[in-house]
Enzyme design. Structure first.
Site, PDB file in Angstrom:
ATOM      1  N   TRP A   1       1.279   2.797  35.777  1.00  0.00           N
ATOM      2  CA  TRP A   1       2.557   3.325  35.297  1.00  0.00           C
ATOM      3  C   TRP A   1       2.356   4.804  34.964  1.00  0.00           C
ATOM      4  CZ3 TRP A   1       4.255   3.435  29.690  1.00  0.00           C
ATOM      5  CH2 TRP A   1       5.605   3.799  29.562  1.00  0.00           C
TER       6      TRP A   1
ATOM      7  N   ASP B   1      -2.660  -2.976  27.710  1.00  0.00           N
ATOM      8  CA  ASP B   1      -1.229  -2.709  27.605  1.00  0.00           C
ATOM      9  C   ASP B   1      -0.469  -3.869  28.235  1.00  0.00           C
ATOM     10  OD1 ASP B   1       1.232  -1.511  27.193  1.00  0.00           O
ATOM     11  OD2 ASP B   1       1.122  -0.312  29.022  1.00  0.00           O
TER      12      ASP B   1
ATOM     13  N   LYS C   1      11.154  -6.285  27.604  1.00  0.00           N
ATOM     14  CA  LYS C   1      11.466  -7.184  28.710  1.00  0.00           C
ATOM     15  C   LYS C   1      11.657  -8.617  28.243  1.00  0.00           C
ATOM     16  CE  LYS C   1      10.178  -3.563  31.207  1.00  0.00           C
ATOM     17  NZ  LYS C   1       9.845  -2.243  30.606  1.00  0.00           N
TER      18      LYS C   1
END
Length: 398
Positions: free
Chosen positions: A130, A211, A246
């Site tokens: 990311w 993460d 999410k």
């Protein structure tokens, strides 16, 4: 005064959203930004969240600043999700946890902590990762490098290369890891591979920074946290950033957490104090509304079970879309192998398209995905799956 200030080109993902919104194509499909959309193409509000927010609304009360570390119930929820209910490390008071401004805030506070207390450490992220991972750590004056991860030729993980690379790193170097649903590739390690990676990390005294932004979207809540819990069982001093964006569909509330597992309770107290100091110096305290939602949903047994059912419903819809996409592509292009689409986990898929093919999808069909070929599978549904698959077939034809 500001003549020398550089222009900001904008975030490529958010910029893609602007282009999508301006596109007049009635068949346009947004597969760019990492947001879960339901079968009707809408961002859902989970039923468990509706109940929690109703409880909050029924109790009109003053809204003071939260403690720097956030609500105790929010912090407890992070610990139980990540490490398991009644985890030994938590029972022994060896885990320092704070509520943060989303997963990004957790990464930022963790990066600042590392820069302050391990100033010689470098941070290594997967190639690819990311994009904000690099920006956050570099923005904290930490040198950032990459480690081998994705093999585009075989649509698999460069596991042997990754392990060999970790063996060359220096003590206290940081390796940023994705415990599940790797962003952007969707390719995860097996549990056996995690065991090997963590042994190398332990042998070379590296710092694992996990993460986990998509817990529950891979296999299940517990399996997705395997690497975290294995690292704790091995006695590693692990950093964990997590997000509820999410799995609670609370994107705009910016709810996350940072946990650091320490060898002793005394060290955990000192680490917790320094995390509070960093929070105070950066943003003072986390937002309250999302924190209260997390507290209510995660610490109410009935709501927690309802939440898990809703998360698994989202997970299963994404898996169904992967299978449907693969089926159409295989039928139209039988000479190609698309097994990787269903081997990938989570919201994202590396489709293997070239930047030129991605550009064609956008210009000719109004289908938007990141130029590196990352597709948000959650943007697919029964109404657009055939359109997207057929457009991909067109750009893939030699």
């Amino acid at each position: 005064m500001f003549e020398r200030i550089d222009y900001y080109a904008g975030d490529p993902i958010l910029g893609l959203m602007d282009k999508f919104l301006a596109d007049p194509n009635p068949n346009k499909v947004n597969l760019g930004i990492g947001i879960y959309y339901d079968a009707s193409g809408k961002m859902p509000v989970l039923d468990c969240v509706k109940i929690a927010e109703q409880r909050i609304a029924e109790s009109t009360a003053p809204r003071p600043y939260l403690p720097m570390a956030g609500l105790p119930g929010h912090r407890q929820a992070c610990q139980e999700l990540l490490f398991g209910k009644n985890a030994q490390a938590v029972q022994e008071n060896r885990v320092a946890t704070i509520a943060t401004i989303g997963g990004s805030g957790a990464l930022k506070v963790g990066a600042e902590f590392i820069h302050q207390w391990f100033p010689q450490s470098k941070c290594y992220v997967s190639d690819p990762t990311w994009g904000n991972h690099i920006a956050i750590f570099a923005g904290s004056d930490i040198e950032v490098g990459t480690y081998p991860y994705y093999d585009s030729a075989s649509n698999s993980v460069k596991f042997d290369e990754m392990v060999s690379f970790f063996s060359t790193l220096n003590r206290n170097d940081v390796v940023l890891l994705h415990p599940c649903c790797h962003n952007p590739t969707g390719m995860d390690l097996t549990q056996a591979q995690w065991d090997t990676v963590l042994e190398v990390i332990q042998k070379h005294e590296l710092i694992p920074f996990m993460d986990i932004a998509y817990q529950g979207f891979g296999e299940d809540i517990d399996s997705d946290a395997y690497a975290i819990r294995k690292a704790v069982d091995m006695g590693l001093p692990v950093f964990v950033s997590n997000s509820f964006s999410k799995n609670l569909s609370l994107y705009g509330e910016r709810v996350g957490g940072l946990s650091i597992v320490c060898p002793t309770p005394d060290e955990a107290v000192r680490v917790f104090g320094q995390l509070n100091f960093l929070v105070r110096s950066i943003y003072s305290s986390p937002p309250s509304h999302g924190g209260y939602v997390v507290d209510i949903v995660m610490n109410d047994e009935a709501l927690h079970q309802q939440w898990m059912g809703e998360v698994y419903g989202m997970r299963d819809r994404i898996k169904a879309m992967r299978l449907a996409l693969k089926s159409v592509l295989e039928a139209k292009l039988p000479e190609r192998n698309f097994d990787y689409i269903t081997r990938q986990n989570g919201m994202f898929s590396f489709t293997g398209l070239t930047p030129e093919q991605v550009a064609r999808l956008q210009s000719e069909f109004g289908i938007y995905m990141i130029s590196n070929s990352r597709m948000c599978v959650a943007g697919l549904n029964a109404s657009n799956i055939d359109y997207v698959a057929n457009a991909m077939v067109e750009v893939l034809k030699v």
